[in-house]
Motif scaffolding. Sequence first.
Motif, mmCIF file in Angstrom:
data_model
loop_
_atom_site.group_PDB
_atom_site.id
_atom_site.type_symbol
_atom_site.label_atom_id
_atom_site.label_comp_id
_atom_site.label_asym_id
_atom_site.label_seq_id
_atom_site.Cartn_x
_atom_site.Cartn_y
_atom_site.Cartn_z
ATOM 1 N N THR A 89 83.639 11.986 55.037
ATOM 2 C CA THR A 89 82.965 12.877 55.966
ATOM 3 C C THR A 89 82.011 13.752 55.162
ATOM 4 O O THR A 89 82.097 13.803 53.938
ATOM 5 C CB THR A 89 83.977 13.724 56.771
ATOM 6 O OG1 THR A 89 83.290 14.433 57.797
ATOM 7 C CG2 THR A 89 84.736 14.704 55.905
ATOM 8 N N PHE A 90 81.131 14.418 55.840
ATOM 9 C CA PHE A 90 80.141 15.272 55.178
ATOM 10 C C PHE A 90 80.191 16.657 55.792
ATOM 11 O O PHE A 90 80.457 16.801 56.989
ATOM 12 C CB PHE A 90 78.737 14.682 55.347
ATOM 13 C CG PHE A 90 78.570 13.356 54.671
ATOM 14 C CD1 PHE A 90 78.095 13.288 53.370
ATOM 15 C CD2 PHE A 90 78.903 12.180 55.316
ATOM 16 C CE1 PHE A 90 77.950 12.068 52.733
ATOM 17 C CE2 PHE A 90 78.761 10.953 54.693
ATOM 18 C CZ PHE A 90 78.283 10.895 53.404
ATOM 19 N N GLU A 91 79.936 17.664 54.961
ATOM 20 C CA GLU A 91 79.878 19.026 55.482
ATOM 21 C C GLU A 91 78.847 19.837 54.710
ATOM 22 O O GLU A 91 78.622 19.597 53.527
ATOM 23 C CB GLU A 91 81.247 19.703 55.452
ATOM 24 C CG GLU A 91 81.851 19.872 54.104
ATOM 25 C CD GLU A 91 83.265 20.436 54.150
ATOM 26 O OE1 GLU A 91 83.569 21.291 53.301
ATOM 27 O OE2 GLU A 91 84.054 20.047 55.028
ATOM 28 N N PRO A 92 78.217 20.789 55.395
ATOM 29 C CA PRO A 92 77.287 21.689 54.713
ATOM 30 C C PRO A 92 78.080 22.793 54.016
ATOM 31 O O PRO A 92 78.798 23.558 54.651
ATOM 32 C CB PRO A 92 76.433 22.240 55.858
ATOM 33 C CG PRO A 92 77.308 22.137 57.059
ATOM 34 C CD PRO A 92 78.242 20.999 56.834
ATOM 35 N N THR A 93 77.963 22.832 52.700
ATOM 36 C CA THR A 93 78.753 23.759 51.899
ATOM 37 C C THR A 93 77.828 24.710 51.150
ATOM 38 O O THR A 93 76.855 24.278 50.539
ATOM 39 C CB THR A 93 79.617 22.975 50.887
ATOM 40 O OG1 THR A 93 80.383 22.003 51.595
ATOM 41 C CG2 THR A 93 80.548 23.885 50.125
ATOM 42 N N THR A 94 78.135 25.984 51.190
ATOM 43 C CA THR A 94 77.336 26.977 50.470
ATOM 44 C C THR A 94 77.550 26.835 48.971
ATOM 45 O O THR A 94 78.577 26.310 48.522
ATOM 46 C CB THR A 94 77.705 28.411 50.878
ATOM 47 O OG1 THR A 94 79.088 28.624 50.607
ATOM 48 C CG2 THR A 94 77.406 28.691 52.335
ATOM 49 N N TYR A 95 76.569 27.312 48.216
ATOM 50 C CA TYR A 95 76.745 27.426 46.769
ATOM 51 C C TYR A 95 75.985 28.664 46.301
ATOM 52 O O TYR A 95 75.041 29.130 46.940
ATOM 53 C CB TYR A 95 76.280 26.162 46.024
ATOM 54 C CG TYR A 95 74.808 25.852 46.122
ATOM 55 C CD1 TYR A 95 73.881 26.389 45.215
ATOM 56 C CD2 TYR A 95 74.325 25.010 47.122
ATOM 57 C CE1 TYR A 95 72.535 26.093 45.304
ATOM 58 C CE2 TYR A 95 72.976 24.709 47.220
ATOM 59 C CZ TYR A 95 72.088 25.251 46.307
ATOM 60 O OH TYR A 95 70.753 24.963 46.404
ATOM 61 N N PHE A 96 76.456 29.195 45.197
ATOM 62 C CA PHE A 96 75.898 30.409 44.615
ATOM 63 C C PHE A 96 75.763 30.195 43.117
ATOM 64 O O PHE A 96 76.509 29.410 42.531
ATOM 65 C CB PHE A 96 76.822 31.604 44.889
ATOM 66 C CG PHE A 96 77.210 31.730 46.344
ATOM 67 C CD1 PHE A 96 76.383 32.380 47.239
ATOM 68 C CD2 PHE A 96 78.387 31.167 46.812
ATOM 69 C CE1 PHE A 96 76.725 32.483 48.574
ATOM 70 C CE2 PHE A 96 78.736 31.259 48.150
ATOM 71 C CZ PHE A 96 77.910 31.919 49.033
ATOM 72 N N THR A 97 74.842 30.882 42.466
ATOM 73 C CA THR A 97 74.661 30.685 41.024
ATOM 74 C C THR A 97 75.510 31.634 40.184
ATOM 75 O O THR A 97 75.413 31.620 38.965
ATOM 76 C CB THR A 97 73.184 30.842 40.632
ATOM 77 O OG1 THR A 97 72.722 32.112 41.063
ATOM 78 C CG2 THR A 97 72.349 29.735 41.218
ATOM 79 N N ASP A 98 76.352 32.431 40.837
ATOM 80 C CA ASP A 98 77.209 33.332 40.066
ATOM 81 C C ASP A 98 78.606 32.761 39.863
ATOM 82 O O ASP A 98 79.498 33.455 39.397
ATOM 83 C CB ASP A 98 77.279 34.713 40.729
ATOM 84 C CG ASP A 98 77.874 34.671 42.128
ATOM 85 O OD1 ASP A 98 78.310 33.591 42.574
ATOM 86 O OD2 ASP A 98 77.898 35.731 42.783
ATOM 87 N N GLY A 99 78.797 31.493 40.212
ATOM 88 C CA GLY A 99 80.076 30.835 39.959
ATOM 89 C C GLY A 99 81.085 30.918 41.090
ATOM 90 O O GLY A 99 82.171 30.352 40.987
ATOM 91 N N ARG A 100 80.738 31.618 42.171
ATOM 92 C CA ARG A 100 81.676 31.695 43.304
ATOM 93 C C ARG A 100 81.811 30.333 43.981
ATOM 94 O O ARG A 100 80.883 29.543 43.993
ATOM 95 C CB ARG A 100 81.208 32.706 44.343
ATOM 96 C CG ARG A 100 81.425 34.122 43.913
ATOM 97 C CD ARG A 100 80.976 35.091 44.968
ATOM 98 N NE ARG A 100 79.508 35.043 45.048
ATOM 99 C CZ ARG A 100 78.837 35.155 46.184
ATOM 100 N NH1 ARG A 100 79.466 35.289 47.318
ATOM 101 N NH2 ARG A 100 77.531 35.107 46.182
ATOM 102 N N LYS A 101 82.956 30.110 44.567
ATOM 103 C CA LYS A 101 83.216 28.878 45.294
ATOM 104 C C LYS A 101 82.511 28.937 46.648
ATOM 105 O O LYS A 101 82.536 29.958 47.323
ATOM 106 C CB LYS A 101 84.726 28.717 45.481
ATOM 107 C CG LYS A 101 85.143 27.426 46.142
ATOM 108 C CD LYS A 101 86.650 27.281 46.080
ATOM 109 C CE LYS A 101 87.182 26.139 46.879
ATOM 110 N NZ LYS A 101 86.579 24.855 46.691
ATOM 111 N N GLY A 102 81.907 27.840 47.037
ATOM 112 C CA GLY A 102 81.232 27.763 48.326
ATOM 113 C C GLY A 102 82.204 27.438 49.448
ATOM 114 O O GLY A 102 83.389 27.188 49.219
ATOM 115 N N TYR A 103 81.693 27.413 50.665
ATOM 116 C CA TYR A 103 82.524 27.173 51.844
ATOM 117 C C TYR A 103 81.709 26.450 52.908
ATOM 118 O O TYR A 103 80.478 26.443 52.887
ATOM 119 C CB TYR A 103 83.086 28.491 52.392
ATOM 120 C CG TYR A 103 82.056 29.601 52.462
ATOM 121 C CD1 TYR A 103 81.260 29.762 53.596
ATOM 122 C CD2 TYR A 103 81.862 30.463 51.390
ATOM 123 C CE1 TYR A 103 80.293 30.764 53.654
ATOM 124 C CE2 TYR A 103 80.903 31.459 51.442
ATOM 125 C CZ TYR A 103 80.128 31.609 52.570
ATOM 126 O OH TYR A 103 79.176 32.585 52.621
#
Length: 143
Positions: A89-103
């Motif tokens: 399956t596919f999902e739109p996941t956030t990402y950040f450049t400070d190392g935090r986990k996306g959701y």
Amino acid sequence: MQILRQPTQQDVRAFLSDTVQPAMEKIAEELLKNGVQAKVERMSEDKVQLEVIQNQLRDFVYGVACTQKLVPDFALANTALPTSEQAETFEPTTYFTDGRKGYDVQSLVESEVLADILKQYERHLSLSLNADASLLQHAPSHR
């Protein structure tokens, strides 16, 4: 996106184009009107990001990427589940450049994406003003 079936890669790409990117562009436009340098980039069909350039601090990046996930075997074997048709399956996941986990943001509408970006940007600014987080703010990005 629909909750009763697995999102496809095409579904997520449409979500990025129709919901996420317009929200990012609205925020970038408002920031630019207020003298803050910001840009939205479509990195690929599967990835879009908002970057706010910050002098002497780590730039703020809020990105959303199409992420492929494997469906657990038990879900595939359960015919009572409406989402058990494909092994991935596919999902739109956030990402950040400070190392935090996306959701996963697939259930958000454009106004909620706007609010989420602003919440994350506010968090970024709050950390920027915190002396205890100065090492984090000056460290290289996690790209």
